[in-house]
Design an enzyme around this catalytic site. Structure first.
Site, short mmCIF file in Angstrom:
data_model
loop_
_atom_site.label_atom_id
_atom_site.label_comp_id
_atom_site.label_asym_id
_atom_site.label_seq_id
_atom_site.Cartn_x
_atom_site.Cartn_y
_atom_site.Cartn_z
N ARG A 1 -39.48 17.74 -22.99
CA ARG A 1 -39.23 18.48 -21.76
C ARG A 1 -40.52 19.01 -21.12
NH1 ARG A 1 -35.86 15.75 -22.92
NH2 ARG A 1 -33.65 16.19 -23.31
N SER B 1 -28.07 21.07 -19.63
CA SER B 1 -28.27 21.78 -20.90
C SER B 1 -29.12 23.01 -20.66
CB SER B 1 -28.97 20.87 -21.91
OG SER B 1 -28.17 19.76 -22.22
N GLU C 1 -34.14 25.54 -21.37
CA GLU C 1 -34.55 24.32 -20.68
C GLU C 1 -34.46 24.56 -19.17
OE1 GLU C 1 -32.94 19.74 -20.49
OE2 GLU C 1 -33.05 20.73 -22.44
#
Length: 294
Positions: free
Chosen positions: A167, A217, A287
């Site tokens: 990420r 998410s 996230e």
């Protein structure tokens, strides 16, 4: 749009209209350039006037403050979504949805993007966060990325120089603007590729709360664990702060039940983090990015 080479500029534009969470106050300037030249001119003008700015695509993976964003948001979407195919290489502009790119790859019998078919968002965001799912990541298939730097200059970065991490990437750390990405794929059977895409989409539909607005998410995957499982084991399934809720379908998602505020989402995230740490001793990192005036 006006004639080619211009930007649509809207003052005090509500960000809830362009984010997947459907949450957020107004940004001072909402800018939609219709070309790379218009994008460069907009960036240089903002720099010249010392106005802070950021770029967005589909508005996923983010929640905007109820107070909005001071400065400018540049959206690259409808005028930046072209996709072309050259042999086993697929090049997609930064505003193209991952779903569209995967579909075009499948139509040309090219394999490698199946995992991305159900990921919400655009190519630009995928490069920024090294988007991944079901065992695949952007770093596995990206050949090169064309970017615009903060000073308006354009550069091509090889995939192996993108510093892709979980990420994260150079796009995020250096605040680059993704103009396009080229994917190195493999020849395959179109029907088999379609079957894999359909299977992954069915799995996503059955496990994720796609019927509600969210930013995808909410938490990064902790090493050795699954965030949703830890949250469930902490007894937080269905927990609500106003209209922000830990999804009953998948505890790794915070959803908007209708009129959630950014404040409610942030408070719920903090509650979840504290409860999971108390129960498991694991720190959950988000996230989802919280943007705007706090």
């Amino acid at each position: 749009m006006n004639e080619k080479g211009t930007s649509r500029v809207v003052r005090d534009y509500p960000m809830k209209h362009v984010t997947s969470f459907q949450i957020g106050g107004a940004v001072d300037y909402f800018i939609e350039p219709d070309s790379v030249d218009a994008l460069k001119r907009a960036i240089l003008r903002l720099n010249e006037e010392d106005i802070p700015w950021m770029v967005m695509g589909k508005g996923t993976n983010m929640v905007v403050s109820d107070k909005g964003i001071r400065g400018a948001v540049i959206r690259l979407e409808k005028q930046f979504e072209a996709v072309s195919v050259d042999g086993t290489r697929v090049t997609a502009e930064g505003g193209a949805s991952l779903r569209k790119v995967a579909e075009i790859a499948q139509q040309h019998g090219l394999s490698g993007l199946e995992f991305a078919h159900g990921i919400p968002g655009a190519v630009g965001g995928a490069m920024t966060m090294n988007a991944g799912a079901y065992g695949g990541e952007m770093k596995d298939i990206v050949s090169s990325v064309r970017v615009m730097k903060r000073d308006g200059t354009i550069a091509d970065i090889d995939g192996d120089e993108m510093e892709f991490e979980y990420r994260n990437s150079r796009v995020y750390t250096e605040k680059l603007v993704v103009l396009s990405a080229t994917f190195a794929l493999e020849e395959g059977d179109g029907e088999e590729i379609r079957a894999r895409m359909d299977d992954l989409w069915a799995r996503r539909l059955s496990k994720q709360p796609l019927e509600y607005p969210s930013a995808g998410s909410t938490f990064k995957r902790p090493e050795g664990y699954f965030a949703g499982q830890l949250i469930d084991q902490a007894g937080l399934r269905g927990l609500r702060h106003g209209d922000a809720q830990v999804s009953e379908k998948h505890c790794g998602f915070v959803i908007n039940r209708g009129n959630a505020t950014c404040k409610e989402v942030v408070e719920l995230i903090r509650t979840v983090q504290e409860a999971v740490y108390a129960k498991h001793g694991v720190e959950l990192e988000t996230e989802v990015k919280v943007l705007g005036e706090q």
